[in-house]
Design a protein around this motif. Sequence first.
Motif, PDB file in Angstrom:
ATOM      1  N   TRP A   1     -41.782 -37.327 -61.256  1.00 23.21           N
ATOM      2  CA  TRP A   1     -41.062 -37.418 -59.991  1.00 23.21           C
ATOM      3  C   TRP A   1     -40.296 -36.124 -59.721  1.00 23.21           C
ATOM      4  O   TRP A   1     -40.243 -35.652 -58.573  1.00 23.21           O
ATOM      5  CB  TRP A   1     -40.097 -38.605 -60.001  1.00 23.21           C
ATOM      6  CG  TRP A   1     -40.714 -39.936 -59.683  1.00 23.21           C
ATOM      7  CD1 TRP A   1     -40.651 -41.068 -60.454  1.00 23.21           C
ATOM      8  CD2 TRP A   1     -41.462 -40.293 -58.513  1.00 23.21           C
ATOM      9  NE1 TRP A   1     -41.321 -42.099 -59.851  1.00 23.21           N
ATOM     10  CE2 TRP A   1     -41.829 -41.651 -58.649  1.00 23.21           C
ATOM     11  CE3 TRP A   1     -41.864 -39.591 -57.378  1.00 23.21           C
ATOM     12  CZ2 TRP A   1     -42.571 -42.315 -57.682  1.00 23.21           C
ATOM     13  CZ3 TRP A   1     -42.611 -40.258 -56.412  1.00 23.21           C
ATOM     14  CH2 TRP A   1     -42.948 -41.602 -56.573  1.00 23.21           C
ATOM     15  N   VAL A   2     -39.707 -35.565 -60.768  1.00 26.74           N
ATOM     16  CA  VAL A   2     -38.969 -34.315 -60.593  1.00 26.74           C
ATOM     17  C   VAL A   2     -39.911 -33.173 -60.242  1.00 26.74           C
ATOM     18  O   VAL A   2     -39.608 -32.339 -59.376  1.00 26.74           O
ATOM     19  CB  VAL A   2     -38.164 -33.991 -61.872  1.00 26.74           C
ATOM     20  CG1 VAL A   2     -37.552 -32.593 -61.780  1.00 26.74           C
ATOM     21  CG2 VAL A   2     -37.070 -35.020 -62.081  1.00 26.74           C
ATOM     22  N   GLN A   3     -41.068 -33.118 -60.893  1.00 20.67           N
ATOM     23  CA  GLN A   3     -42.038 -32.062 -60.573  1.00 20.67           C
ATOM     24  C   GLN A   3     -42.535 -32.186 -59.134  1.00 20.67           C
ATOM     25  O   GLN A   3     -42.724 -31.180 -58.449  1.00 20.67           O
ATOM     26  CB  GLN A   3     -43.224 -32.133 -61.552  1.00 20.67           C
ATOM     27  CG  GLN A   3     -42.846 -32.043 -63.025  1.00 20.67           C
ATOM     28  CD  GLN A   3     -41.894 -30.909 -63.333  1.00 20.67           C
ATOM     29  OE1 GLN A   3     -42.072 -29.780 -62.876  1.00 20.67           O
ATOM     30  NE2 GLN A   3     -40.878 -31.210 -64.131  1.00 20.67           N
ATOM     31  N   LEU A   4     -42.716 -33.415 -58.673  1.00 24.25           N
ATOM     32  CA  LEU A   4     -43.127 -33.626 -57.286  1.00 24.25           C
ATOM     33  C   LEU A   4     -42.046 -33.158 -56.326  1.00 24.25           C
ATOM     34  O   LEU A   4     -42.340 -32.560 -55.272  1.00 24.25           O
ATOM     35  CB  LEU A   4     -43.440 -35.108 -57.066  1.00 24.25           C
ATOM     36  CG  LEU A   4     -43.872 -35.494 -55.640  1.00 24.25           C
ATOM     37  CD1 LEU A   4     -45.149 -34.754 -55.236  1.00 24.25           C
ATOM     38  CD2 LEU A   4     -44.069 -37.008 -55.539  1.00 24.25           C
TER      39      LEU A   4
ATOM     40  N   VAL B   1     -40.153 -29.189 -52.255  1.00 26.21           N
ATOM     41  CA  VAL B   1     -39.229 -28.126 -51.837  1.00 26.21           C
ATOM     42  C   VAL B   1     -39.989 -26.832 -51.578  1.00 26.21           C
ATOM     43  O   VAL B   1     -39.751 -26.132 -50.582  1.00 26.21           O
ATOM     44  CB  VAL B   1     -38.143 -27.911 -52.910  1.00 26.21           C
ATOM     45  CG1 VAL B   1     -37.314 -26.667 -52.582  1.00 26.21           C
ATOM     46  CG2 VAL B   1     -37.238 -29.131 -52.994  1.00 26.21           C
ATOM     47  N   LEU B   2     -40.939 -26.499 -52.447  1.00 26.58           N
ATOM     48  CA  LEU B   2     -41.745 -25.294 -52.255  1.00 26.58           C
ATOM     49  C   LEU B   2     -42.555 -25.365 -50.967  1.00 26.58           C
ATOM     50  O   LEU B   2     -42.651 -24.370 -50.222  1.00 26.58           O
ATOM     51  CB  LEU B   2     -42.670 -25.100 -53.456  1.00 26.58           C
ATOM     52  CG  LEU B   2     -43.655 -23.929 -53.383  1.00 26.58           C
ATOM     53  CD1 LEU B   2     -42.903 -22.609 -53.247  1.00 26.58           C
ATOM     54  CD2 LEU B   2     -44.567 -23.924 -54.603  1.00 26.58           C
ATOM     55  N   MET B   3     -43.128 -26.520 -50.671  1.00 24.47           N
ATOM     56  CA  MET B   3     -43.917 -26.673 -49.455  1.00 24.47           C
ATOM     57  C   MET B   3     -43.046 -26.530 -48.203  1.00 24.47           C
ATOM     58  O   MET B   3     -43.446 -25.907 -47.210  1.00 24.47           O
ATOM     59  CB  MET B   3     -44.616 -28.042 -49.442  1.00 24.47           C
ATOM     60  CG  MET B   3     -45.722 -28.180 -50.479  1.00 24.47           C
ATOM     61  SD  MET B   3     -47.122 -27.041 -50.185  1.00 24.47           S
ATOM     62  CE  MET B   3     -46.761 -25.742 -51.376  1.00 24.47           C
ATOM     63  N   VAL B   4     -41.855 -27.103 -48.232  1.00 23.03           N
ATOM     64  CA  VAL B   4     -40.939 -27.000 -47.085  1.00 23.03           C
ATOM     65  C   VAL B   4     -40.559 -25.541 -46.842  1.00 23.03           C
ATOM     66  O   VAL B   4     -40.558 -25.056 -45.702  1.00 23.03           O
ATOM     67  CB  VAL B   4     -39.693 -27.869 -47.318  1.00 23.03           C
ATOM     68  CG1 VAL B   4     -38.631 -27.591 -46.248  1.00 23.03           C
ATOM     69  CG2 VAL B   4     -40.065 -29.343 -47.313  1.00 23.03           C
ATOM     70  N   VAL B   5     -40.251 -24.830 -47.926  1.00 25.21           N
ATOM     71  CA  VAL B   5     -39.897 -23.418 -47.786  1.00 25.21           C
ATOM     72  C   VAL B   5     -41.069 -22.623 -47.240  1.00 25.21           C
ATOM     73  O   VAL B   5     -40.910 -21.738 -46.377  1.00 25.21           O
ATOM     74  CB  VAL B   5     -39.436 -22.853 -49.148  1.00 25.21           C
ATOM     75  CG1 VAL B   5     -39.273 -21.339 -49.078  1.00 25.21           C
ATOM     76  CG2 VAL B   5     -38.121 -23.500 -49.564  1.00 25.21           C
TER      77      VAL B   5
END
Length: 209
Positions: free
Chosen positions: A91-94, A99-103
């Motif tokens: 869940w944390v890795q997801l 966050v990376l995708m949003v950025v």
Amino acid sequence: MTTNYPGGHQDNPVPYTPPSTAHITPGYFSQATPPPTFDVVPVQEAAAPSFPQGLVAPQRGNIAGPVAAIKSFFKQYAVFSGRSTRSEFWWVQLFHFVVLMVVSVLFGAIDGSGASALAGLIIVLYGLYMLAIIVPSLALFVRRLHDANMSGGFLALGLIPYAGALVVWILACLPSNPQGARFDKMPYLLPPTQPQANYQQGNYPYQDR
């Protein structure tokens, strides 16, 4: 030569009288000296210890969903003891991936005047975020290895070029092992309703997810 007899001598013999039953060999009992009696106190099962409420124990937790997993990730910022389930780990890795995708989407959508300044701000904020999660990410990896009954020292395999990081990720995918309880913290951090003996034996009230 004068010969002694029990109770006298040969000139005045006295019939032999056996010793009293009260003077028998130690360790043997007769009706005259019955064995001692002792009061038998029944052994009562020790009550489960009480633990302070409201603690976030760094043991293997029952993480039910993404919110609980991410909350545990940041609360146990630098906790390298205890265990973390596969569900908590993934869940944390997801969350990091989202966050990376949003950025990435924001960075690609920037256009027009002031785009360079806004892009620079996004890069700075994301860089700060990446720096902030270094320690809790290392702690999470160590707890995940503990849950698989492996020492956190295996995380050093990630220093091996090329294949090291892949090996660490494979180890993080291993299922939970009850023997990993040896990495748990002190008893007062255990759940209030779970006795220490059952916890050490691996009798958990939850399943790995």
